[in-house]
Design a protein around this motif. Structure first.
Motif, PDB file in Angstrom:
ATOM      1  N   ARG A  14       1.413 -22.962   0.239  1.00 12.93           N
ATOM      2  CA  ARG A  14       2.765 -22.492  -0.098  1.00 12.93           C
ATOM      3  C   ARG A  14       3.760 -23.651  -0.135  1.00 12.93           C
ATOM      4  NH1 ARG A  14       3.319 -17.134  -0.349  1.00 12.93           N
ATOM      5  NH2 ARG A  14       1.676 -15.831   0.559  1.00 12.93           N
ATOM      6  N   ARG A  15       3.563 -24.643   0.707  1.00 15.37           N
ATOM      7  CA  ARG A  15       4.506 -25.774   0.767  1.00 15.37           C
ATOM      8  C   ARG A  15       4.296 -26.790  -0.351  1.00 15.37           C
ATOM      9  NH1 ARG A  15       4.114 -29.356   4.253  1.00 15.37           N
ATOM     10  NH2 ARG A  15       2.233 -28.689   5.365  1.00 15.37           N
ATOM     11  N   LYS A  16       3.023 -27.112  -0.651  1.00 18.38           N
ATOM     12  CA  LYS A  16       2.786 -28.236  -1.556  1.00 18.38           C
ATOM     13  C   LYS A  16       1.599 -28.060  -2.488  1.00 18.38           C
ATOM     14  CE  LYS A  16       0.595 -30.437   2.442  1.00 18.38           C
ATOM     15  NZ  LYS A  16       0.679 -31.546   3.405  1.00 18.38           N
ATOM     16  N   GLY A  17       1.068 -26.837  -2.570  1.00 14.92           N
ATOM     17  CA  GLY A  17      -0.080 -26.640  -3.449  1.00 14.92           C
ATOM     18  C   GLY A  17      -1.225 -27.553  -3.040  1.00 14.92           C
ATOM     19  N   TYR A  18      -1.892 -28.122  -4.035  1.00 19.22           N
ATOM     20  CA  TYR A  18      -2.971 -29.080  -3.770  1.00 19.22           C
ATOM     21  C   TYR A  18      -2.460 -30.519  -3.742  1.00 19.22           C
ATOM     22  CZ  TYR A  18      -6.214 -25.279  -5.037  1.00 19.22           C
ATOM     23  OH  TYR A  18      -6.912 -24.101  -5.100  1.00 19.22           O
ATOM     24  N   GLU A  19      -1.164 -30.694  -3.885  1.00 18.69           N
ATOM     25  CA  GLU A  19      -0.560 -32.029  -3.987  1.00 18.69           C
ATOM     26  C   GLU A  19      -1.112 -32.794  -5.182  1.00 18.69           C
ATOM     27  OE1 GLU A  19       0.866 -33.838  -0.027  1.00 18.69           O
ATOM     28  OE2 GLU A  19      -1.188 -33.177   0.385  1.00 18.69           O
ATOM     29  N   PHE A  78       3.804 -26.920 -11.424  1.00 14.60           N
ATOM     30  CA  PHE A  78       3.754 -26.873  -9.962  1.00 14.60           C
ATOM     31  C   PHE A  78       3.756 -25.433  -9.462  1.00 14.60           C
ATOM     32  CE2 PHE A  78       5.956 -26.913  -5.785  1.00 14.60           C
ATOM     33  CZ  PHE A  78       4.966 -27.556  -5.065  1.00 14.60           C
ATOM     34  N   THR A  79       4.542 -24.578 -10.111  1.00 13.62           N
ATOM     35  CA  THR A  79       4.563 -23.164  -9.734  1.00 13.62           C
ATOM     36  C   THR A  79       3.189 -22.542  -9.900  1.00 13.62           C
ATOM     37  OG1 THR A  79       6.884 -22.951 -10.364  1.00 13.62           O
ATOM     38  CG2 THR A  79       5.598 -20.912 -10.226  1.00 13.62           C
ATOM     39  N   ARG A  80       2.538 -22.842 -11.005  1.00  9.33           N
ATOM     40  CA  ARG A  80       1.184 -22.324 -11.248  1.00  9.33           C
ATOM     41  C   ARG A  80       0.191 -22.903 -10.242  1.00  9.33           C
ATOM     42  NH1 ARG A  80      -0.509 -23.297 -17.250  1.00  9.33           N
ATOM     43  NH2 ARG A  80      -2.148 -21.789 -16.675  1.00  9.33           N
ATOM     44  N   GLU A  81       0.358 -24.178  -9.923  1.00  7.38           N
ATOM     45  CA  GLU A  81      -0.519 -24.819  -8.933  1.00  7.38           C
ATOM     46  C   GLU A  81      -0.412 -24.127  -7.583  1.00  7.38           C
ATOM     47  OE1 GLU A  81      -0.686 -28.923  -6.289  1.00  7.38           O
ATOM     48  OE2 GLU A  81       0.453 -28.925  -8.165  1.00  7.38           O
ATOM     49  N   VAL A  82       0.810 -23.865  -7.141  1.00  3.93           N
ATOM     50  CA  VAL A  82       1.020 -23.217  -5.848  1.00  3.93           C
ATOM     51  C   VAL A  82       0.407 -21.827  -5.834  1.00  3.93           C
ATOM     52  CG1 VAL A  82       2.777 -22.251  -4.309  1.00  3.93           C
ATOM     53  CG2 VAL A  82       3.056 -24.560  -5.230  1.00  3.93           C
ATOM     54  N   ASP A  83       0.615 -21.060  -6.899  1.00  2.62           N
ATOM     55  CA  ASP A  83       0.035 -19.709  -6.972  1.00  2.62           C
ATOM     56  C   ASP A  83      -1.486 -19.758  -6.861  1.00  2.62           C
ATOM     57  OD1 ASP A  83       2.537 -18.621  -7.263  1.00  2.62           O
ATOM     58  OD2 ASP A  83       2.428 -18.426  -9.447  1.00  2.62           O
ATOM     59  N   LEU A  84      -2.084 -20.710  -7.556  1.00  4.59           N
ATOM     60  CA  LEU A  84      -3.544 -20.862  -7.517  1.00  4.59           C
ATOM     61  C   LEU A  84      -4.004 -21.294  -6.128  1.00  4.59           C
ATOM     62  CD1 LEU A  84      -6.348 -21.044  -8.807  1.00  4.59           C
ATOM     63  CD2 LEU A  84      -5.718 -23.311  -9.694  1.00  4.59           C
ATOM     64  N   ALA A  85      -3.306 -22.238  -5.529  1.00  7.98           N
ATOM     65  CA  ALA A  85      -3.688 -22.738  -4.210  1.00  7.98           C
ATOM     66  C   ALA A  85      -3.574 -21.643  -3.148  1.00  7.98           C
ATOM     67  CB  ALA A  85      -2.817 -23.935  -3.834  1.00  7.98           C
ATOM     68  N   ASP A 124      -9.438 -28.662  -9.984  1.00 10.89           N
ATOM     69  CA  ASP A 124      -9.501 -29.218 -11.342  1.00 10.89           C
ATOM     70  C   ASP A 124      -8.603 -28.420 -12.289  1.00 10.89           C
ATOM     71  OD1 ASP A 124     -11.324 -31.088 -10.458  1.00 10.89           O
ATOM     72  OD2 ASP A 124     -13.076 -29.972 -11.159  1.00 10.89           O
ATOM     73  N   LEU A 125      -8.627 -27.093 -12.129  1.00 10.60           N
ATOM     74  CA  LEU A 125      -7.774 -26.248 -12.976  1.00 10.60           C
ATOM     75  C   LEU A 125      -6.306 -26.544 -12.711  1.00 10.60           C
ATOM     76  CD1 LEU A 125      -7.360 -23.911 -14.967  1.00 10.60           C
ATOM     77  CD2 LEU A 125      -7.543 -22.333 -13.016  1.00 10.60           C
ATOM     78  N   ALA A 126      -5.944 -26.705 -11.449  1.00 13.31           N
ATOM     79  CA  ALA A 126      -4.552 -27.006 -11.105  1.00 13.31           C
ATOM     80  C   ALA A 126      -4.102 -28.316 -11.756  1.00 13.31           C
ATOM     81  CB  ALA A 126      -4.385 -27.077  -9.593  1.00 13.31           C
ATOM     82  N   GLY A 160     -10.962 -26.073   1.918  1.00 16.45           N
ATOM     83  CA  GLY A 160     -10.366 -26.009   3.247  1.00 16.45           C
ATOM     84  C   GLY A 160      -8.852 -25.984   3.279  1.00 16.45           C
ATOM     85  N   ILE A 161      -8.194 -25.695   2.158  1.00 21.28           N
ATOM     86  CA  ILE A 161      -6.737 -25.632   2.164  1.00 21.28           C
ATOM     87  C   ILE A 161      -6.269 -24.398   2.935  1.00 21.28           C
ATOM     88  CG2 ILE A 161      -6.591 -24.331  -0.020  1.00 21.28           C
ATOM     89  CD1 ILE A 161      -4.081 -26.023  -0.644  1.00 21.28           C
TER      90      ILE A 161
END
Length: 232
Positions: free
Chosen positions: A24-29, A170-177, A155-157, A17-18
């Motif tokens: 874009r602001r905070k990924g999955y935190e 964090f950059t990779r997390e945001v791209d994935l999110a 989990d991947l993030a 549900g993201i």
């Protein structure tokens, strides 16, 4: 030294549900989710105490540990057994409010375990599997292959932080999110998933009407007794 484990219900986390704006602001935190909690005044106090004093404090609060310690257990809706000590200040307080430690376990754990068990069943539904396949194919088209569900994306993030520097992770997390959010939007993931989950929750509530009513009554009675004790 280990202190007595809490039998409090685990927090039920919704792992989908993201929105794209949030992504874009905070990924999955991930950093916020995995950060250690701020130390409490109790932590500071325990650090000043000797190992013997900490052990005595733990046993006073939660009862003696070990296999021979007085303990009770109850069976939850998903078939799991949860237990808690029957001695110590915690047990005394739970008995004062709920009438017994068994009633406290049911009152506090039934709701969370009930929901979690039904959602687990919903995840095995063919329609849910098909929805996750559709989402997974969308993610693969965005260069994120072999992800079974939005929960697996989270989990991947988290794994990104196990290697390399935090900024890159964090950059990779945001791209994935962002990709996740876009695919959830493209597949109408949230609406379809909630329809399926609600179907299982409604069916489950119909099958556990007696248990649900009893749990509500246990918690209602505990609330009344708590208010009485606080007012005295």
């Amino acid at each position: 030294m280990k202190l007595p484990l809490s039998a409090d219900p685990p927090a039920f986390e919704i792992r989908y549900g993201i929105t794209e704006e949030a992504a874009r602001r905070k990924g999955y935190e991930i950093r916020k989710r995995t950060a250690p909690p701020d130390p409490s005044p109790l932590d500071a106090l325990l650090k000043k105490m000797s190992p013997e004093a900490v052990k005595k404090w733990g046993e006073t609060l939660g009862g003696p540990g070990g296999k021979e310690a007085p303990n009770v257990s109850v069976t939850m809706p998903n078939g799991d057994e949860v237990g808690a000590p029957t001695t110590g200040c915690d047990a005394e307080a739970r008995t004062a409010l709920w009438g017994s430690v068994e009633h406290w376990l049911l009152g506090q754990r039934f709701g969370s375990d009930f929901r979690e068990g039904l959602i687990s069943r919903a995840e095995k539904d063919p329609a849910m599997r098909a929805l996750n396949v559709e989402w997974s194919q969308c993610m693969a088209a965005k260069s994120f292959a072999d992800l079974e569900s939005p929960a697996k994306a989270m989990d991947l993030a988290a794994s990104f932080y196990e290697k390399g520097d935090e900024t890159t992770a964090f950059t990779r997390e945001v791209d994935l999110a962002i990709a996740d959010a876009q695919c959830e939007n493209d597949t109408d993931y949230v609406r379809k998933r909630r329809i399926l989950e609600d179907r299982y929750l409604a069916a489950g509530m119909g099958g556990y009407e007696t248990e649900i009513a009893a749990t509500r009554e246990l918690n209602r009675g505990a609330l009344v007794r708590a208010r009485t004790l606080l007012a005295s």
